[in-house]
Design a protein around this motif. Structure first.
Motif, PDB file in Angstrom:
ATOM      1  N   GLU A  15      64.024 -22.687  32.884  1.00 22.13           N
ATOM      2  CA  GLU A  15      64.266 -23.024  34.351  1.00 22.13           C
ATOM      3  C   GLU A  15      63.106 -22.964  35.245  1.00 22.13           C
ATOM      4  OE1 GLU A  15      66.566 -21.505  32.793  1.00 22.13           O
ATOM      5  OE2 GLU A  15      68.458 -22.448  33.242  1.00 22.13           O
ATOM      6  N   VAL A  16      62.550 -21.489  34.838  1.00 24.91           N
ATOM      7  CA  VAL A  16      60.982 -21.377  35.389  1.00 24.91           C
ATOM      8  C   VAL A  16      59.835 -22.387  35.033  1.00 24.91           C
ATOM      9  CG1 VAL A  16      59.235 -19.355  35.533  1.00 24.91           C
ATOM     10  CG2 VAL A  16      61.788 -18.865  35.650  1.00 24.91           C
ATOM     11  N   LEU A  20      57.928 -24.374  37.728  1.00 22.99           N
ATOM     12  CA  LEU A  20      56.303 -24.377  37.650  1.00 22.99           C
ATOM     13  C   LEU A  20      55.672 -25.783  37.623  1.00 22.99           C
ATOM     14  CD1 LEU A  20      55.676 -21.079  35.978  1.00 22.99           C
ATOM     15  CD2 LEU A  20      55.436 -21.635  38.381  1.00 22.99           C
ATOM     16  N   GLN A  21      56.344 -26.701  36.805  1.00 23.38           N
ATOM     17  CA  GLN A  21      55.862 -27.758  36.756  1.00 23.38           C
ATOM     18  C   GLN A  21      56.107 -28.575  37.706  1.00 23.38           C
ATOM     19  OE1 GLN A  21      57.719 -29.129  32.871  1.00 23.38           O
ATOM     20  NE2 GLN A  21      56.360 -28.150  31.638  1.00 23.38           N
ATOM     21  N   GLU A  22      56.930 -28.420  38.255  1.00 22.12           N
ATOM     22  CA  GLU A  22      57.311 -29.496  39.356  1.00 22.12           C
ATOM     23  C   GLU A  22      56.442 -29.330  40.590  1.00 22.12           C
ATOM     24  OE1 GLU A  22      61.451 -28.674  40.203  1.00 22.12           O
ATOM     25  OE2 GLU A  22      62.161 -29.956  38.706  1.00 22.12           O
ATOM     26  N   VAL A  23      55.866 -27.942  40.657  1.00 25.28           N
ATOM     27  CA  VAL A  23      54.796 -27.611  41.858  1.00 25.28           C
ATOM     28  C   VAL A  23      53.316 -27.629  41.443  1.00 25.28           C
ATOM     29  CG1 VAL A  23      56.444 -26.193  42.874  1.00 25.28           C
ATOM     30  CG2 VAL A  23      54.988 -25.194  41.434  1.00 25.28           C
ATOM     31  N   GLY A  24      53.187 -28.352  39.985  1.00 17.13           N
ATOM     32  CA  GLY A  24      51.893 -28.590  39.590  1.00 17.13           C
ATOM     33  C   GLY A  24      51.249 -27.636  38.741  1.00 17.13           C
ATOM     34  N   VAL A  25      51.981 -26.588  38.394  1.00 16.66           N
ATOM     35  CA  VAL A  25      51.206 -25.741  37.638  1.00 16.66           C
ATOM     36  C   VAL A  25      51.316 -26.167  36.037  1.00 16.66           C
ATOM     37  CG1 VAL A  25      51.429 -23.480  36.672  1.00 16.66           C
ATOM     38  CG2 VAL A  25      51.711 -23.694  39.091  1.00 16.66           C
ATOM     39  N   ASP A  66      45.082 -21.707  41.905  1.00 17.25           N
ATOM     40  CA  ASP A  66      44.419 -21.664  43.195  1.00 17.25           C
ATOM     41  C   ASP A  66      44.794 -20.774  44.315  1.00 17.25           C
ATOM     42  OD1 ASP A  66      42.898 -23.802  45.442  1.00 17.25           O
ATOM     43  OD2 ASP A  66      41.677 -22.553  44.132  1.00 17.25           O
ATOM     44  N   ASP A  67      44.324 -20.324  45.321  1.00 12.97           N
ATOM     45  CA  ASP A  67      44.902 -19.595  46.299  1.00 12.97           C
ATOM     46  C   ASP A  67      45.809 -20.160  47.059  1.00 12.97           C
ATOM     47  OD1 ASP A  67      43.516 -17.094  45.662  1.00 12.97           O
ATOM     48  OD2 ASP A  67      41.515 -17.723  46.902  1.00 12.97           O
ATOM     49  N   ALA A  68      45.382 -21.484  47.274  1.00  8.54           N
ATOM     50  CA  ALA A  68      46.230 -22.562  48.079  1.00  8.54           C
ATOM     51  C   ALA A  68      47.711 -22.706  47.456  1.00  8.54           C
ATOM     52  CB  ALA A  68      45.589 -23.842  48.375  1.00  8.54           C
ATOM     53  N   ASP A  69      47.716 -22.392  46.280  1.00  6.59           N
ATOM     54  CA  ASP A  69      48.944 -22.754  45.550  1.00  6.59           C
ATOM     55  C   ASP A  69      49.712 -21.537  45.108  1.00  6.59           C
ATOM     56  OD1 ASP A  69      48.041 -25.580  45.614  1.00  6.59           O
ATOM     57  OD2 ASP A  69      47.064 -25.287  43.277  1.00  6.59           O
ATOM     58  N   ALA A  70      49.144 -20.500  45.311  1.00 10.68           N
ATOM     59  CA  ALA A  70      49.831 -19.281  44.819  1.00 10.68           C
ATOM     60  C   ALA A  70      51.151 -19.149  45.740  1.00 10.68           C
ATOM     61  CB  ALA A  70      48.824 -18.108  45.233  1.00 10.68           C
ATOM     62  N   GLU A  71      51.421 -19.319  46.847  1.00 10.77           N
ATOM     63  CA  GLU A  71      52.513 -18.740  47.608  1.00 10.77           C
ATOM     64  C   GLU A  71      53.748 -19.892  46.946  1.00 10.77           C
ATOM     65  OE1 GLU A  71      55.479 -16.506  49.121  1.00 10.77           O
ATOM     66  OE2 GLU A  71      53.249 -16.062  49.016  1.00 10.77           O
ATOM     67  N   THR A  72      53.050 -21.077  46.783  1.00  9.72           N
ATOM     68  CA  THR A  72      54.273 -22.076  46.374  1.00  9.72           C
ATOM     69  C   THR A  72      54.873 -21.652  44.889  1.00  9.72           C
ATOM     70  OG1 THR A  72      53.179 -23.806  47.555  1.00  9.72           O
ATOM     71  CG2 THR A  72      54.631 -24.479  46.021  1.00  9.72           C
ATOM     72  N   ALA A  73      53.847 -21.284  44.234  1.00 13.21           N
ATOM     73  CA  ALA A  73      54.221 -21.043  42.583  1.00 13.21           C
ATOM     74  C   ALA A  73      54.949 -19.673  42.639  1.00 13.21           C
ATOM     75  CB  ALA A  73      52.852 -20.731  41.900  1.00 13.21           C
ATOM     76  N   VAL A  74      54.980 -18.758  43.267  1.00 12.87           N
ATOM     77  CA  VAL A  74      55.651 -17.475  43.465  1.00 12.87           C
ATOM     78  C   VAL A  74      57.093 -17.951  43.980  1.00 12.87           C
ATOM     79  CG1 VAL A  74      55.944 -15.283  44.566  1.00 12.87           C
ATOM     80  CG2 VAL A  74      53.705 -15.853  43.799  1.00 12.87           C
ATOM     81  N   GLU A  75      57.158 -18.851  45.080  1.00  6.67           N
ATOM     82  CA  GLU A  75      58.606 -19.204  45.424  1.00  6.67           C
ATOM     83  C   GLU A  75      59.212 -20.143  44.477  1.00  6.67           C
ATOM     84  OE1 GLU A  75      57.978 -21.190  49.121  1.00  6.67           O
ATOM     85  OE2 GLU A  75      57.242 -19.432  50.067  1.00  6.67           O
ATOM     86  N   ALA A  76      58.397 -20.799  43.639  1.00  8.24           N
ATOM     87  CA  ALA A  76      59.145 -21.483  42.458  1.00  8.24           C
ATOM     88  C   ALA A  76      59.639 -20.753  41.430  1.00  8.24           C
ATOM     89  CB  ALA A  76      58.135 -22.721  42.089  1.00  8.24           C
ATOM     90  N   ILE A  77      58.982 -19.751  41.227  1.00 13.93           N
ATOM     91  CA  ILE A  77      59.358 -18.782  40.162  1.00 13.93           C
ATOM     92  C   ILE A  77      60.720 -18.012  40.510  1.00 13.93           C
ATOM     93  CG2 ILE A  77      59.038 -16.625  38.751  1.00 13.93           C
ATOM     94  CD1 ILE A  77      55.896 -17.805  38.878  1.00 13.93           C
TER      95      ILE A  77
END
Length: 112
Positions: A15-16, A20-25, A66-77
């Motif tokens: 699921e994680v 992460l793939q859905e938010v571009g990681v 990237d710094d701009a994507d960090a919060e989005t990635a944390v929220e997705a996890i």
């Protein structure tokens, strides 16, 4: 750039990864881990005998974003790993000074 590290239940890994793939990681590192938090392990019964399991199995997920994507990635996890029960895990982010892609020598955001 940020290094995001998450310690989650092993069965939540798929699921994680999907979140992460859905938010571009597009890349991550997964390591088997064991430990305990506030729950201090748990007890199990095996062949009628009860015993204490002090170190609970977990997985450690690491991604550099990237710094701009960090919060989005944390929220997705967090969204993907949450079960609402004790032992869901932790997520933290640390600044990253340098990233180099070994194959090409690219540095910084180009290396992600």
């Amino acid at each position: 750039m940020k290094l995001i590290t998450a310690i989650v239940k092993p069965y939540r890994l798929d699921e994680v990864k999907t979140a992460l793939q859905e938010v571009g990681v597009h890349g991550l590192t997964v390591t088997e881990a064991s430990g305990y938090g506030r729950q201090r392990g748990h007890t199990e019964v095996y062949r009628g005998a009860e015993y204490q399991v002090d170190l609970v199995p977990k997985v450690r997920i690491e991604v550099v974003v990237d710094d701009a994507d960090a919060e989005t990635a944390v929220e997705a996890i967090v969204r993907a790993a949450r079960t609402g029960k004790i032992g869901d895990g932790k997520v933290w982010a640390l600044p990253v000074e340098t990233v180099v892609r070994v194959r090409t020598g690219e540095r910084g955001p180009d290396a992600l």
